[in-house]
Design a protein around this motif. Structure first.
Motif, short mmCIF file in Angstrom:
data_model
loop_
_atom_site.label_atom_id
_atom_site.label_comp_id
_atom_site.label_asym_id
_atom_site.label_seq_id
_atom_site.Cartn_x
_atom_site.Cartn_y
_atom_site.Cartn_z
N HIS A 81 -45.54 -32.42 19.61
CA HIS A 81 -44.79 -31.86 20.72
C HIS A 81 -45.03 -32.73 21.95
N GLN A 82 -44.03 -32.87 22.79
CA GLN A 82 -44.15 -33.69 24.00
C GLN A 82 -45.27 -33.19 24.92
N VAL A 141 -53.51 -34.63 23.85
CA VAL A 141 -54.01 -34.02 22.62
C VAL A 141 -53.62 -34.93 21.46
N ASN A 142 -54.62 -35.46 20.78
CA ASN A 142 -54.35 -36.31 19.63
C ASN A 142 -55.18 -35.91 18.41
N ALA A 143 -55.76 -34.72 18.46
CA ALA A 143 -56.53 -34.17 17.34
C ALA A 143 -56.45 -32.65 17.44
N TYR A 144 -56.56 -32.02 16.28
CA TYR A 144 -56.49 -30.56 16.24
C TYR A 144 -57.74 -30.00 15.57
N PRO A 145 -58.27 -28.91 16.09
CA PRO A 145 -57.83 -28.23 17.31
C PRO A 145 -58.32 -28.97 18.55
N THR A 146 -57.64 -28.72 19.65
CA THR A 146 -58.08 -29.17 20.97
C THR A 146 -57.91 -27.99 21.90
N ILE A 147 -58.93 -27.71 22.68
CA ILE A 147 -58.86 -26.66 23.69
C ILE A 147 -58.71 -27.36 25.03
N VAL A 196 -54.82 -29.75 34.81
CA VAL A 196 -55.72 -29.97 33.68
C VAL A 196 -57.12 -30.35 34.17
N ILE A 197 -58.11 -29.66 33.63
CA ILE A 197 -59.51 -30.04 33.86
C ILE A 197 -59.89 -31.06 32.80
N THR A 198 -59.75 -30.67 31.53
CA THR A 198 -60.05 -31.60 30.43
C THR A 198 -59.63 -31.00 29.10
N PRO A 199 -59.30 -31.87 28.14
CA PRO A 199 -59.14 -31.40 26.77
C PRO A 199 -60.49 -31.50 26.04
N LEU A 200 -60.79 -30.51 25.22
CA LEU A 200 -62.02 -30.48 24.43
C LEU A 200 -61.61 -30.51 22.96
N LYS A 201 -61.88 -31.63 22.31
CA LYS A 201 -61.42 -31.84 20.94
C LYS A 201 -62.38 -31.26 19.91
N GLY A 202 -61.80 -30.73 18.84
CA GLY A 202 -62.60 -30.34 17.68
C GLY A 202 -62.99 -28.88 17.65
N TYR A 203 -63.46 -28.50 16.48
CA TYR A 203 -63.93 -27.14 16.23
C TYR A 203 -65.16 -26.86 17.09
N GLN A 204 -65.23 -25.67 17.65
CA GLN A 204 -66.36 -25.24 18.46
C GLN A 204 -66.88 -23.91 17.92
#
Length: 182
Positions: free
Chosen positions: A112-113, A120-126, A135-143
């Motif tokens: 998605h655009q 976001v280039n990995a899932y999941p990303t919060i 935006v503050i920041t993207p947090l990549k990966g399972y948590q």
């Protein structure tokens, strides 16, 4: 019929025991509108239908009673399919997925655009946003619940503004005392 009764009873018991807890998910448009009435930060779960760690995040972390209560109290929570076909307006721009293929709805699809715009280039990303939807920041990966707790509290309290180096983050991380139960 017996199976239905068992499932219904388990769901009811789980709710009373604090096992099942629901995050109040809204769309990004709804979250931004809500921010104008009552400012809160936004936590956006960017997922895909095919992503195993995304399903684990839903099941193990977002269903956690402590996580759900904290998110519902302090954030507007947004769930966004990073490969879906929803049309979204953010910062005066319209984002869509022009290469979306409905035949791949439950498989890998085009990004998605908005997901690309949010890096976001990995899932999941919060993705965490401030009270003005910046935006503050993207947090990549399972948590896990306790891993996510650190970020939920750091962003909510504004502590991230004072962390300008890896050493400062390491000190924050070392001194953090998690309270969420896993």
């Amino acid at each position: 019929m017996k199976k239905f009764i068992f499932v219904a009873a388990f769901a009811l018991i789980s709710t009373f025991n604090g096992i099942a807890q629901e995050i109040n998910w809204v769309t990004l448009d709804e979250a931004i509108a809500l921010q104008k009435k009552a400012p809160k930060k936004i936590m956006m779960d960017v997922y895909t239908n095919w992503c195993g760690p995304c399903k684990m995040l839903d099941r193990n972390t977002f269903q956690n009673k402590d996580v759900a209560e904290y998110v519902n109290k302090h954030y507007y929570a947004v769930k966004f399919d990073g490969e879906g076909n929803e049309v979204v307006t953010y910062q005066g721009k319209t984002f869509k997925n022009p290469n979306y293929n409905p035949a791949n709805a439950n498989r890998r699809n085009s990004a998605h655009q908005l997901a690309s715009y949010l890096q976001v280039n990995a899932y999941p990303t919060i993705v965490f946003f401030d009270e003005k939807a910046e935006v503050i920041t993207p947090l990549k990966g399972y948590q896990t619940p306790t891993q996510l707790e650190l970020y939920l509290k750091m962003f909510r309290n504004g502590d991230y503004k004072n962390i300008t180096s890896q050493e400062q983050f390491n000190a924050y991380y070392t001194n953090f005392k998690p309270e969420f139960k896993s």
